[in-house]
Structures are given as structure tokens and as C-alpha cells.
Design an enzyme around this catalytic site. Sequence first.
Site, PDB file in Angstrom:
ATOM      1  CE  LYS A 155       9.154  27.434 124.806  1.00 16.40           C
ATOM      2  NZ  LYS A 155       8.455  26.128 124.846  1.00 16.40           N
ATOM      3  CB  SER A 203       7.396  25.677 120.982  1.00 15.34           C
ATOM      4  OG  SER A 203       7.370  25.399 122.373  1.00 15.34           O
ATOM      5  CB  SER A 235       7.905  22.455 123.430  1.00 15.48           C
ATOM      6  OG  SER A 235       6.984  22.588 122.382  1.00 15.48           O
TER       7      SER A 235
HETATM    8  N1  GLN Z   1       4.778  20.799 118.875  1.00 17.27           N
HETATM    9  C1  GLN Z   1       3.669  20.673 119.766  1.00 17.27           C
HETATM   10  C2  GLN Z   1       2.614  21.680 119.427  1.00 17.27           C
HETATM   11  O1  GLN Z   1       2.795  22.402 118.499  1.00 17.27           O
HETATM   12  C3  GLN Z   1       4.131  20.820 121.185  1.00 17.27           C
HETATM   13  C4  GLN Z   1       4.252  22.208 121.625  1.00 17.27           C
HETATM   14  C5  GLN Z   1       4.758  22.328 123.021  1.00 17.27           C
HETATM   15  O2  GLN Z   1       5.133  21.363 123.667  1.00 17.27           O
HETATM   16  N2  GLN Z   1       4.705  23.548 123.503  1.00 17.27           N
HETATM   17  O3  GLN Z   1       1.607  21.775 120.054  1.00 17.27           O
END
Ligand code: GLN
Length: 509
Positions: free
Chosen positions: A79, A154, A178
Amino acid sequence: MSSIRQTAAEMAAALAAGETTSVELTRQHLDRIGAVDTDVHAFLHVDAEGALAQAAESDARRARGELLSPLDGVPIAVKDVLTTTGLPTTCGSRILEGWVPPYDATVVARLKAAGLPILGKTNMDEFAMGSSTEHSAYGPTRNPWDLDRIPGGSGGGSAAAVAAFEAPLAIGTDTGGSIRQPGAVTGTVGVKPTYGGVSRYGLVALANSLDQAGPVTRTVLDAAMLHDVIGGHDPKDSTSIDQEWPSFTDAAREGASGDMTGVKVGVITELAGDGWQPGVMARFSESVDLLVEAGAEVVEVSCPSFVHAMAAYYLILPAEASSNLAKFDAMRYGLRVLPEGVDNPSAEEVMRASRDAGFGDEVKRRIILGTYALSSGYYDAYYGQAQKVRTLISRDFEAAFEKVDVLVSPTAPTTAFRLGEKLDDPIAMYLNDLATIPANLSGVPGISVPSGLADEDDLPTGFQVLAPALADDRVYRVGAALEALLAKRWGGSLLDRAPALAETGGTHA
Ligand code: GLN
């Protein structure tokens, strides 16, 4: 001969048996990326030359009988939120466009030290804020099951790369879900380790107290093998846990027998019911039934504070993020934009113009929210309250784990939605992480295992297993058991049934 459809463990075995080479495996994946990634867009940067050079070194090591790890020679995608020497690291943001870090994240250094060739960097929501990868400044990633749908976020890039057979393994990061939510909606496995179990050094921080890197794979065993490579104490991360960890590979292998005798499983009352897609709930209940048939004792467990987890998260996360993102000031690295029509602009004017041009809407929204929540006079009312709720959530976990060995829920409330569907509705986007956020707030480990296709849309859904902090081996044991029980039921891997994959190219077998 190897096939990109094999699991990482099978690829490692094929390498050991001399049936393939790391260069061949790496080339097959680069070919697959070339064939499908214009459609999927899982990658932001592909490092063909670097990956092939690392693969050649692996083959040379193997010839000398000097292997670095059981996964030596198996390629991986990372990532784009983890720093990589000599390779761009953008975090999906314009503000870091063109930045090439001078150091490797510890996770990346450990992958290299274990001999895994790095195929490239995967797409993500900007600074890991989002649940669909649509907030990437470089365009969205598409779900390999249906290219009009989101791959989760994400870390949608890592999940889609693995689901589309562009990489057998990937690294994700999970701040509120994410790794696990993209896993659920792409039919892949995702693990969020115990907070402090995997080093955060070189992980560009979204929210330090929540962030955790972990494996993104097609099987539970592959995730366990990868966790064994990247995990463990790191003196460069002050929150890294200094202790010996058991072999997660062994835990996954033991779990694969499918025997759940004596295991107490708690179904979380608050993470189901109204508002959850019926097909997601149906697959969830089926999996619970399979665990019961395999000998598990299943009870319902209430975690009353979990209903406040989202609200607490969306104060704590923006507070930490607003402070972390202050360093992107156009002075040291990344984008620098000079304000138009201003002679001799001040540093502040350059910062304002650069941050205005460099950050997307979601990032700006959270910076404003976080700065507000931390400002004097509001701190106690918002941030302080949220921290109290966080403590209550941890207490719910502690009480629940006195009664059961693991807690379970569906990973995400719905299957993959259509691109654009929730983009203009932040709250609808945030709700995707309802079931994953509590684990981040209290630091416990969790896994998402593919649990089948929802009846309404034939799209994948995930089953989440949570364990007490430090008991990551349990998520592998129970995850592997469920995976084995489901495979028996389906007669194979869920990914064999992905429709868009068949259209976007063959198996290079
Ligand atoms: N979707 C969640 C957020 O927008 C989690 C993001 C993540 O785990 N990086 O904060």
C-alpha cells in the site's frame, strides 16, 4: 509450472520443488498487471525492474541453498502509505506527488529481508481516509468482481490486486477497517493485527493510536505466513510490543482441520440486524451454523458501547489526523504551489496555496473537524468525551472476552456499492466501518474471511473474527477453521467464481 491463481503457500512450495523460479513468478504477475490493471487500477506505481532484480537475487540464493524465509521469492504489493526507498510514496495524495522517500518502512525492510520481490505500490483513499478508494487523487480502483463497483477502502488497491491475481500477497493498513472491509467486499482475507504487533515505523500516520499494518491475501494461511514475516518488536516504533509471538503459520495450519470443539464464540448483538443487507446477514448466519456443526459453543454477547464507536472514532481520528497532516507544509517535501498574483509570498501564503491545491475534500473536512475538536474550550466536550467512550468500548471487549474466546460479526454491513453512490454523502461512507472500528479503538486483532456471495447481487461478503489483544493466533485458528468449513461447502475457493476476472484475462497457467 506455476499459476498466478495458486495461493502464496502453493507458490512457495512450487519454488521449493524447483517447478518455477521467482523470476518466472514475478514476470507472470507483471504480465497480469499489464493485462488487467488499466481496468482495475490497483497500482499507483509498478516497479518491474526492481521486482525482477529482487526475484533474480532470490533465485540465486535458492541455488546456493540460502533461503531468507518460507516466502522467499514470492512477490508482493505494498500500500502506498508505507515508505519505500527509491520508490514513490504518495499516500494517494497530490501533496506527496513525486516524493521518493529516503528510507524503508520497517514492514518494507522486513519484506526485503525475507526475500519477497516488491511488485509496486497500491492505490488508496487519500491518506487512508475513506471506504471506497474513490478519494484517491489518482482515480479510483475498481472491484474485480464488477468493475462498476468499489473495492472498499482505504486499501482498495491492495485488496483488488490480490483479488485480481495481480499479486498473491499485499500489505494494507487498518485504522478503522481499511484492511478488513476491502477484504470483505473483494472476497479476500484481511488481518488487522494487535495494535503494536506490527511496526508503524515508516507508515505515514493517519491516526497514530489506531493505525496498524497487516496482511491482505487470498487465504488465511497466506496471511499468517506474511504476518510471521512482518510482525514482531521494532525499537524504531515506541508503541511496538516487545515480546515473542507464537507462529501464526502454525496456528493457521492447526485451524485448517476445521475442528472447533471447545471454542467459545460470541456473536455481537449490536453488530447485526436492521440496516444490514439481508444477503450479508444470511451468509453470516450460515457461517455461524457451520462453526456450531464443527463443535463451537456459540452465545450472543452484548457490547452496549459499540453503538457509540463511530461517533468517538470520528472525533479521535480527525484530531490525530489534523495534527499529523500539519507537517505537509510545502517547505520540506512534496507539492509547492505559489499563490497567484502575489509578489514575494510569505511562507504562510505558500502553505495555504499548497495545502489548498494538494489536499482533497475529505482530507480538508477531517482537518477542519479535528482542529475544531482540539481547540481550547471544545477539547473536553469533544475529544475528552470521545476518549471516555473509547475506554467504555475497551471495557466491553474485556467483559466479552471473559465469556468467550472470540467475537464474531459480519465485516461490513453491505456488499460493494457502485462507484459514486456514496461519494457525496460522508456519513453513508463512514457507516461502512460500523463493525470494524471498535477493534481499532481498543487495539484488539481481527480478521475478515470471505463468507460467500450475498443472494441479492452475487457479490462477496466477509465474516469478522475478533480476539483479545495479543491473541492474534486465535483469529488465525478460527479464521482457518471457517475457511476450511466453507471451502468444503462451496467445493473450492470463492475467487474462482468472480465474473469480471474471467473477462479481464486468463490464468497464465
Ligand atoms: N474508512 C475509515 C476511515 O475513513 C477507515 C480508514 C482506515 O482504516 N484507514 O477513516
